[in-house]
Design a protein around this motif. Structure first.
Motif, PDB file in Angstrom:
ATOM      1  N   ARG A  74       0.934  -1.237  -0.024  1.00  0.00           N
ATOM      2  CA  ARG A  74      -0.121   0.105   0.107  1.00  0.00           C
ATOM      3  C   ARG A  74       0.926   1.352   0.052  1.00  0.00           C
ATOM      4  O   ARG A  74       0.662   2.232  -0.672  1.00  0.00           O
ATOM      5  CB  ARG A  74      -0.978   0.020   1.189  1.00  0.00           C
ATOM      6  CG  ARG A  74      -1.912   1.170   1.295  1.00  0.00           C
ATOM      7  CD  ARG A  74      -2.413   1.290   2.789  1.00  0.00           C
ATOM      8  NE  ARG A  74      -1.717   1.956   3.458  1.00  0.00           N
ATOM      9  CZ  ARG A  74      -1.107   3.324   3.615  1.00  0.00           C
ATOM     10  NH1 ARG A  74      -1.692   4.046   2.693  1.00  0.00           N
ATOM     11  NH2 ARG A  74      -0.371   3.684   4.471  1.00  0.00           N
TER      12      ARG A  74
ATOM     13  N   LEU B  68       1.828  -0.147  -9.258  1.00  0.00           N
ATOM     14  CA  LEU B  68       0.607  -0.325  -8.982  1.00  0.00           C
ATOM     15  C   LEU B  68       0.161  -1.599  -9.505  1.00  0.00           C
ATOM     16  O   LEU B  68      -0.577  -2.479  -9.206  1.00  0.00           O
ATOM     17  CB  LEU B  68      -0.498   0.912  -9.514  1.00  0.00           C
ATOM     18  CG  LEU B  68      -1.632   0.662  -9.366  1.00  0.00           C
ATOM     19  CD1 LEU B  68      -2.344   0.317  -7.950  1.00  0.00           C
ATOM     20  CD2 LEU B  68      -2.416   1.914  -9.753  1.00  0.00           C
ATOM     21  N   SER B  69       0.589  -1.438 -10.928  1.00  0.00           N
ATOM     22  CA  SER B  69       0.428  -2.851 -11.723  1.00  0.00           C
ATOM     23  C   SER B  69       0.783  -4.059 -11.242  1.00  0.00           C
ATOM     24  O   SER B  69       0.331  -5.314 -11.257  1.00  0.00           O
ATOM     25  CB  SER B  69       0.915  -2.493 -13.059  1.00  0.00           C
ATOM     26  OG  SER B  69       0.580  -3.781 -14.294  1.00  0.00           O
TER      27      SER B  69
ATOM     28  N   THR C  30      -0.883  -5.060  -8.124  1.00  0.00           N
ATOM     29  CA  THR C  30      -2.416  -5.587  -8.414  1.00  0.00           C
ATOM     30  C   THR C  30      -2.262  -7.117  -9.204  1.00  0.00           C
ATOM     31  O   THR C  30      -3.346  -8.050  -8.610  1.00  0.00           O
ATOM     32  CB  THR C  30      -3.152  -4.786  -9.476  1.00  0.00           C
ATOM     33  OG1 THR C  30      -3.025  -3.337  -8.806  1.00  0.00           O
ATOM     34  CG2 THR C  30      -4.471  -5.315  -9.695  1.00  0.00           C
TER      35      THR C  30
ATOM     36  N   CYS D 115      -6.750  -7.500 -15.145  1.00  0.00           N
ATOM     37  CA  CYS D 115      -5.690  -6.596 -15.393  1.00  0.00           C
ATOM     38  C   CYS D 115      -4.746  -6.659 -16.612  1.00  0.00           C
ATOM     39  O   CYS D 115      -3.800  -6.075 -16.709  1.00  0.00           O
ATOM     40  CB  CYS D 115      -4.707  -7.116 -14.206  1.00  0.00           C
ATOM     41  SG  CYS D 115      -5.510  -7.000 -12.443  1.00  0.00           S
TER      42      CYS D 115
ATOM     43  N   VAL E  65      -7.854  -1.904 -10.709  1.00  0.00           N
ATOM     44  CA  VAL E  65      -6.726  -1.608  -9.781  1.00  0.00           C
ATOM     45  C   VAL E  65      -7.592  -0.742  -8.569  1.00  0.00           C
ATOM     46  O   VAL E  65      -6.652   0.432  -8.008  1.00  0.00           O
ATOM     47  CB  VAL E  65      -5.392  -1.149 -10.500  1.00  0.00           C
ATOM     48  CG1 VAL E  65      -4.933  -2.052 -11.216  1.00  0.00           C
ATOM     49  CG2 VAL E  65      -5.970   0.233 -11.418  1.00  0.00           C
TER      50      VAL E  65
ATOM     51  N   TRP F   1      -8.856   0.545  -4.900  1.00  0.00           N
ATOM     52  CA  TRP F   1      -8.430   0.490  -3.460  1.00  0.00           C
ATOM     53  C   TRP F   1      -8.820  -0.556  -2.640  1.00  0.00           C
ATOM     54  O   TRP F   1      -8.755  -0.665  -1.430  1.00  0.00           O
ATOM     55  CB  TRP F   1      -8.130   1.738  -2.776  1.00  0.00           C
ATOM     56  CG  TRP F   1      -7.169   2.745  -3.419  1.00  0.00           C
ATOM     57  CD1 TRP F   1      -7.125   3.400  -4.781  1.00  0.00           C
ATOM     58  CD2 TRP F   1      -5.908   2.837  -2.820  1.00  0.00           C
ATOM     59  NE1 TRP F   1      -6.069   4.049  -4.848  1.00  0.00           N
ATOM     60  CE2 TRP F   1      -5.345   3.682  -3.871  1.00  0.00           C
ATOM     61  CE3 TRP F   1      -5.053   2.342  -1.996  1.00  0.00           C
ATOM     62  CZ2 TRP F   1      -3.924   4.293  -3.914  1.00  0.00           C
ATOM     63  CZ3 TRP F   1      -3.651   2.683  -1.798  1.00  0.00           C
ATOM     64  CH2 TRP F   1      -3.102   3.761  -2.688  1.00  0.00           C
TER      65      TRP F   1
END
Length: 642
Positions: free
Chosen positions: A95, A106-107, A110, A126, A548, A550
């Motif tokens: 996080r 991020l990618s 995820t 994704c 993606v 939260w």
């Protein structure tokens, strides 16, 4: 510096002075030895470590996230977990890495989470459907497509239990993707422990994975070299249909192929040359003739560098016209038909006019999206009336116009060079004169609606002399939907004022039922986080169902996110394109979130379900635009709870 101790029996936060005092007490304890074993890292500022406190009379272990300043000299934050709470520690590490990192982090996080959780549906979401996966490890799978990769993943997960996939480190992360070291642990079907490591190279585009390559644990150098190779061809925007058409257009000119040039344009193609020393509009005949003239200059070559794309139909490029005696540069916006076969529109700018070129790109993209089936708001009485009005003007039907105005209508033209509020008689006479103006066509694309009586339009007045005037217009009809009550015209760049007027008129018509929605949007767009927070209950539940997203978070966390976003860009905006449903207990709304960051434009459409309690938001759930059925089901559940 802050330390957040999340161990089950302790749970408390220490701010700077207390944290330093606590560390000093540990350091002063006689015969105490503290050992630190690195477990995982995220770039330079973050490390997850296992701490061991060893004393002759006692010992203890904990997991800790250690965050340092940019130069690595100072500790800025710590989070402590029980030694067996690896899931919590890794989740917090990821996080925080997402907060500090870019799209590559991020990618990676995820996709890794989806794989580790066995969520094949999320894993598919994704990735691009044509994503390529290449496994370079000996005796494994080689190259294959997404479907085969997901099938193999499902089969492998079925053979194991308690599987965990951890990101150990991400030594390289850019906007193009990342290189990461992954560790998989778990139990075989027979109950035996297993552990394996690998290097992963992931290339991303628009937040989704388009290529994944896997390497053995001892092949870090090969993985990093492969990333460098892939990134070299990935730094610019990927070519779309418009860019491929532009390549064919330049090639035809450079080869002097006049016949090919003629075949690359629509019959009604138009070119707007906005360079200061040119300032002209070319219709189809002139556009093709100009391109043919360029093709006839055998000593001329055109080269281009792709700057940006929007969807498949728009490309922005820096063009260079090279001749032995001179060299000319320009920025060109290239728009093609839906099938990508023909040029439909071109806009040319001076090379130093990049801001205007990008603004035009965004405006054309919004117009194309609004006119597509997926982007246009559902038609209402106001948009149908506007279509009839446009047809009457374009056909010169003055008699039809007399039937479209309410007796007490108002036309308020707020454009900077006009600034006129017309009486009913004046507005009718103006419309009649427009209808009688030979060669004038009026078109309008709905951008947003409010109920049945309001629509925001992107209008174009086009004359055959090549003159074009654009406006943003709030179009309001009476309760019957047959007569124009009000029209408010704005300059096309005056978006904020046009949207504010649309919402102000909606409040006047619909009443207080829309006030929470309008208030939230207004305070978000003015970046007033304190006022924005006043619209939400402290216990409001936020759920982000996007690819993606939260997941779940609180009002306080949402406001922290907003504050961070507003610090990154002063152009973040949210627009309610369509209020699908509005009740005293909630809304279902299609929104567009947009802005600029690091010189680039971002935009995302989403469906948001808003639950209300006592006039404030108690629930906020966000869905991908293509998952309308899920959003509607969520809204129905809100209704059942009243």
């Amino acid at each position: 510096m802050d330390v957040d101790d999340r161990r089950r029996g302790l749970r408390y936060e220490m701010h700077a002075n207390v944290a330093i005092s606590n560390a000093s007490s540990i350091a002063a304890t006689p015969d105490l030895v503290v050992r630190s074993e690195p477990i995982a890292t995220r770039g330079d500022p973050l490390a997850l470590v296992r701490l061991r406190f060893v004393h002759p009379l006692w010992s203890a272990e904990a997991l800790a996230i250690h965050e340092v300043s940019a130069d690595g000299s100072l500790m800025t934050r710590g989070v402590v977990f029980d030694a067996d709470d690896e899931d919590g520690a890794y989740a917090e590490l990821d996080r925080r890495a997402i907060e500090l990192g870019g799209p590559g982090v991020l990618s990676t996080v995820t996709v890794t989470a989806a794989y580790g959780n066995g969520d094949v549906t999320l894993l598919r979401d994704c990735c691009f459907p044509d994503a390529v996966i290449v496994d370079h490890r000996p005796a494994l799978f080689g190259a294959h497509g997404l479907d085969e990769f997901l099938e193999r993943t499902t089969s492998l997960l079925a053979l194991t239990t308690s599987t965990k996939l951890r990101i150990i480190e991400i030594p390289i992360e850019t906007a193009s993707g990342s290189v990461s070291r992954l560790r998989t642990t778990g139990l075989t079907a027979e109950g035996g422990l297993f552990e394996s490591e690998r290097w992963s190279v992931g290339m991303i585009r628009d937040g989704r994975l388009e290529r994944l390559e896997l390497f053995s644990a001892d092949a870090r150098a090969e993985a990093e070299a492969r990333f460098s190779e892939l990134a070299r061809g990935h730094d610019g925007p990927p070519p779309n249909a418009a860019a491929r058409h532009l390549e064919r257009w330049c090639d035809a000119i450079n080869r002097g192929d006049v016949d090919a040039i003629s075949a690359l344009h629509t019959p009604d193609v138009v070119t707007f040359d906005r360079r200061r020393l040119v300032g002209s509009v070319m219709d189809a005949t002139d556009t093709v003739a100009n391109a043919a003239w360029l093709a006839g200059r055998r000593d001329l070559e055109i080269h281009y560098v792709l700057l940006a794309t929007r969807g498949d139909r728009l490309a922005l490029a820096r063009q260079e016209y090279r001749h032995p005696l001179t060299q000319v540069e320009a920025i060109a916006l290239h728009e093609v038909t839906a099938d990508g076969a023909l040029a439909q529109c071109g806009v040319i700018f001076d090379v130093e006019d990049e801001d205007a070129a990008f603004a035009e790109l965004e405006a054309r993209a919004a117009l194309l999206e609004a006119s597509s089936d997926g982007g246009r708001p559902a038609e209402n009485a106001a948009s149908r009336h506007a279509a009839r009005f446009h047809a009457a003007i374009s056909s010169g039907d003055a008699e039809a116009i007399t039937r479209l105005f309410a007796p007490d209508n108002v036309v308020d033209d707020r454009r900077r060079l006009v600034g006129v509020r017309m009486s009913p008689e004046s507005s009718f006479e103006s419309a009649r004169l427009l209808a009688e103006f030979d060669g004038l066509t009026l078109t309008g694309e709905p951008v947003a609606t409010r109920g049945q009586r309001l629509v925001l339009l992107q209008q174009q007045f086009v004359h055959r002399s090549r003159a074009v005037v654009e406006t943003l217009t709030v179009h309001e009809v009476d309760e019957s939907g047959d007569l124009l009550d009000l029209a408010v015209l704005f300059d096309p760049e005056d978006e904020d004022a046009a949207w504010d007027e649309l919402d102000a008129r909606a409040l006047m018509i619909e009443g207080d039922i829309l006030r929470p929605l309008v208030g939230c949007v207004s305070d978000y767009n003015t970046h007033d986080v304190d006022r924005l927070g006043s619209w939400f209950h402290p216990d409001c539940v936020f759920e982000n169902h996007a690819l993606v997203g939260w997941g779940s978070f609180t009002t306080a966390e949402y406001l922290v996110y907003c504050r961070s976003l507003f610090e990154l860009t002063d152009q973040a905006r949210v627009r309610a394109l369509e209020i699908v449903a509005a009740e005293r207990w909630g809304f279902l709304t299609r929104f567009r979130m947009s802005g600029r960051r690091d010189g680039g434009y971002f935009a995302q459409d989403a469906l948001i379900v808003t639950g209300l309690r006592d006039g404030r938001v108690s629930r906020h759930e966000q869905f991908l635009i293509e998952r309308r059925a899920d959003a509607e089901a969520c809204f129905a559940r809100l209704e059942s709870h009243g």
